[in-house]
Design an enzyme around this catalytic site. Structure first.
Site, short mmCIF file in Angstrom:
data_model
loop_
_atom_site.label_atom_id
_atom_site.label_comp_id
_atom_site.label_asym_id
_atom_site.label_seq_id
_atom_site.Cartn_x
_atom_site.Cartn_y
_atom_site.Cartn_z
N THR A 14 3.21 31.22 17.54
CA THR A 14 1.95 31.05 18.27
C THR A 14 1.37 32.38 18.75
O THR A 14 0.16 32.58 18.73
CB THR A 14 2.19 30.14 19.50
OG1 THR A 14 2.59 28.87 19.02
CG2 THR A 14 0.96 29.98 20.35
N THR A 162 18.04 29.11 25.89
CA THR A 162 17.61 27.82 25.35
C THR A 162 16.13 27.64 25.69
O THR A 162 15.71 28.00 26.80
CB THR A 162 18.39 26.67 26.04
OG1 THR A 162 19.77 26.86 25.79
CG2 THR A 162 17.99 25.31 25.53
N THR A 272 29.32 21.18 24.98
CA THR A 272 28.85 20.08 25.82
C THR A 272 27.36 19.79 25.65
O THR A 272 26.57 20.70 25.41
CB THR A 272 29.16 20.34 27.32
OG1 THR A 272 28.57 19.28 28.09
CG2 THR A 272 28.61 21.67 27.81
N1 ASP Z 1 5.67 26.26 16.57
C1 ASP Z 1 5.58 27.59 17.14
C2 ASP Z 1 6.71 28.43 16.56
O1 ASP Z 1 7.82 28.31 17.00
C3 ASP Z 1 5.66 27.51 18.61
C4 ASP Z 1 5.54 28.84 19.32
O2 ASP Z 1 5.46 29.92 18.78
O3 ASP Z 1 5.53 28.80 20.57
O4 ASP Z 1 6.48 29.18 15.65
#
Ligand code: ASP
Length: 339
Positions: A14, A162, A272
C-alpha cells in the site's frame, strides 16, 4: 567528508501507491520519492533505491522473493550504512522473520516499513514511517544491528512482530519482546535489547524448504483433516498451533497420526495460539503425549517466526533430524526467549 548512505529496497504494498489525476491508485516510481515525501530533501544522508523486478501486494510474497531481497542487500552491504525495505503490511512479519534467519552476522540495520494508507493520500501514515525508518537505517542515532519493523511510533524486532490490525495505524506488536525503540519527539532506543554485533562477515543462507504446513487446532478438528494434512506427499515440517501453553487433544487417533508422521521423518513443532506467552511442554497432562512422541516445543515464537524458521532450518539441514531439532529449540536471532 563522507556521509552516511541508506539503500531503499522497494517491494510494493500500500505504501507505494499514489493517486493519478483521476483519483485512482498506482504504484509510484521510487525515483519520485522526493515528490512523494518532500521532507526527505532536508536529510543529511544519501538515499538510493532499488525496485524489485515486479512490485507486489505482499500477499504474493514467496521464499524466492525473500532471496531476491536478501541478495540485493548482500550485494550492496558494504556500500551502505543501512537498508530500508518498503513492503506491504500483510506479510511483513513473515518477510522480516525470514530475512532475520537468512542473515548471519548482520551488523547493519535492515528496517522494514510500509503503511496503512498509500503515500499519495493526504492522511497517509507512510511519510512518517519512511522518514523514521530512514533515520534509523542511517545509523546516525544508534546502530541497530538487526532486521526490524518500524511502524507508527515503535521499532520492533522483526522476528517477534505480528500484524495486529487491518485498520489502525498502530498495526504491529511484539507481545513477547519489548520494542527496540519508541519514537516521539525524540528517538529513545533501548540498546540493551538489541542483538549483539560481531566482527564476522555477513553470511546469507538462501535455502528454504517450502514443503511445510500449519496445523491450527480447534475443538472438533477431526481425523479427515488432520490425516489429509499430515499425509501430504513430500511434507517435511508442520508448525502446530496448540492451545495455551502447548496443549492438544489427547485422543488416541490424534496422537497416533502425529506419531506416524514423525516416524516418517516429518518435523512437528508446537507454538501457542495465544498472542503472548510460551509453549511449556509437560506443564499440563495435555502436552505430555506431544513431548513423548517427539514434538518440538517452539517456546514463545510467533507463528510467522516459527514457519519461516522451520523453512530455513529444514532448508539448510535437510536429513539431519537432530540438528533440526536442536536449532528449532535454540534462539538463533533473538526470535525466542531462553528456557
Ligand atoms: N495488501 C497490502 C500488502 O500487504 C496491504 C498493505 O500494504 O498494507 O501488500
Amino acid at each position: 567528508m563522507t556521509h552516511n548512505k541508506v539503500l531503499i529496497v522497494y517491494t510494493g504494498g500500500t505504501i507505494g501507491m499514489v493517486q493519478d489525476e483521476n483519483g485512482s491508485l498506482h504504484p509510484f516510481a521510487l525515483d519520485r520519492i522526493y515528490d512523494a515525501v518532500p521532507q526527505l530533501r532536508a536529510c543529511d544522508y544519501g538515499i538510493d533505491s532499488v525496485t524489485l523486478d515486479n512490485i507486489i501486494d505482499s500477499s504474493n510474497m514467496t521464499p524466492s522473493l525473500w532471496v531476491d531481497i536478501a541478495s540485493i542487500i548482500e550485494r550492496e552491504y558494504d556500500h551502505y550504512d543501512g537498508f530500508v525495505v518498503l513492503h506491504g503490511t500483510d506479510t511483513m512479519a513473515y518477510t522480516a522473520s525470514a530475512l532475520s534467519f537468512m542473515f548471519a552476522h548482520l551488523n547493519k540495520p535492515v528496517v522494514l516499513t510500509g503503511s496503512q494508507l498509500p503515500l499519495g493520500m493526504l492522511r497517509s501514515d507512510g511519510r512518517e514511517n519512511i522518514i523514521c525508518a530512514l533515520e534509523i537505517a542511517s545509523t546516525r542515532l544508534a546502530l541497530v544491528p538487526e532486521v526490524c519493523i518500524f511502524f507508527m511510533s515503535h521499532l520492533y524486532r522483526g522476528n517477534r512482530s505480528t500484524k495486529i490490525s487491518a485498520e489502525n495505524f498502530d498495526a504491529f506488536q511484539t507481545f513477547n519482546y519489548p520494542s527496540l525503540a519508541r519514537v516521539g519527539i525524540e528517538f529513545s532506543f533501548k540498546e540493551h535489547l538489541f542483538l549483539p554485533t560481531d566482527r564476522q562477515p555477513l553470511q546469507v543462507n538462501k535455502q528454504f524448504e517450502r514443503r511445510v504446513a500449519v496445523l491450527k487446532l480447534f475443538p472438533g478438528i477431526g481425523p479427515e483433516v488432520v490425516n489429509a494434512l499430515l499425509e501430504t506427499p513430500g511434507l517435511q515440517g508442520v508448525v502446530m498451533e496448540t492451545y495455551g501453553s502447548g496443549n492438544a487433544p489427547t485422543d488416541a487417533w490424534f496422537i497416533e497420526a502425529l506419531e506416524h508422521a514423525i516416524e516418517r521423518g516429518v518435523t512437528v513443532m508446537s507454538v501457542t495460539q495465544c498472542k503472548a506467552g510460551a509453549v511449556k511442554m509437560r506443564q499440563y497432562a495435555a502436552s505430555c503425549d506431544l513431548d513423548r512422541i517427539g514434538v518440538v516445543g517452539g517456546g514463545d515464537m510467533t507463528i510467522e517466526a516459527a514457519v519461516t524458521k522451520m523453512m530455513y532450518v529444514l532448508g539448510t539441514h535437510h536429513g539431519e533430524p537432530e540438528v533440526v531439532r536442536h536449532l528449532l529449540e535454540t534462539p538463533l536471532r533473538g526470535e525466542m526467549s531462553m528456557g
